[in-house]
Design an enzyme around this catalytic site. Structure first.
Site: not given
Length: 190
Positions: A12, A15-16, A18-20, A34, A168
């Site tokens: 979905l 990123a640098s 992790a991925q989801v 994640k 964040d």
């Protein structure tokens, strides 16, 4: 196979670190997984060593300026180490969820502990619209007011009452709902 009915091989988001991926839990519930990239911790450590080297070179030159480049790098390194342990993010998310469980305008996703490890975080899939992808003009005025009220209440309660806050909360980490509720994701930094 014991925990999930299905896992989408296409991420979905990526990123640098992790991925989801979307997935279906064993009982049919939609979840999100994640995954920390296998080389993320090693890459961060190598990058931090390079930055630490530059900080050590600058330390003497900046000693009279009131801050230590080496101390800043060490603090940054420690925060990044925390972010590469997804059980810390899971505990933070769970703590936030419990803190707001009686507030119908603010939510944090449920953690699936059975499928959460330092390298894998499984949470409920949030339904709603990602604030970052929602044109301001598409939100009715009365709903915008509720979103702002809920978001402000969440931030003030976290910082002033709980002393534990989402560090964040940008529009890419906030889902909005048609009734003005807000759901925060990505509690990797608190």
């Amino acid at each position: 196979d014991e925990l999930f009915q299905w896992i989408d091989p296409e991420p979905l988001a990526a990123a640098s670190m992790a991925q989801v991926h979307a997935a279906i839990w064993k009982d049919g519930t939609e979840v999100v997984i994640k995954l920390l990239r296998p080389d993320a911790a090693d890459q961060i450590e190598a990058d931090m060593e390079a930055i630490a080297f530059v900080a050590r070179l600058a330390e003497d030159r900046l000693a009279k300026s009131g801050f230590s480049p080496t101390e800043i790098v060490n603090e940054f390194r420690e925060e990044l180490r925390r972010e590469t342990n997804l059980t810390i993010e899971a505990r933070s998310t769970d703590r936030m969820r419990r803190s707001f469980e009686h507030d119908e305008g603010i939510a944090f996703p449920r953690i699936y502990w059975e499928a959460t490890t330092p390298g894998v975080l499984t949470i409920e899939r949030v339904k709603g619209r990602l604030l970052a992808r929602t044109p301001y003009s598409s939100i009715p005025k009365e709903i915008r007011k509720k979103i702002i009220q809920n978001g402000a209440r969440a931030v003030f309660r976290q910082t002033l009452e709980l002393g534990f806050f989402h560090a964040d909360p940008h529009p890419g980490n906030i889902f909005i709902h048609d009734d003005g509720r807000v759901t925060f994701i990505d509690c990797g930094m608190v």
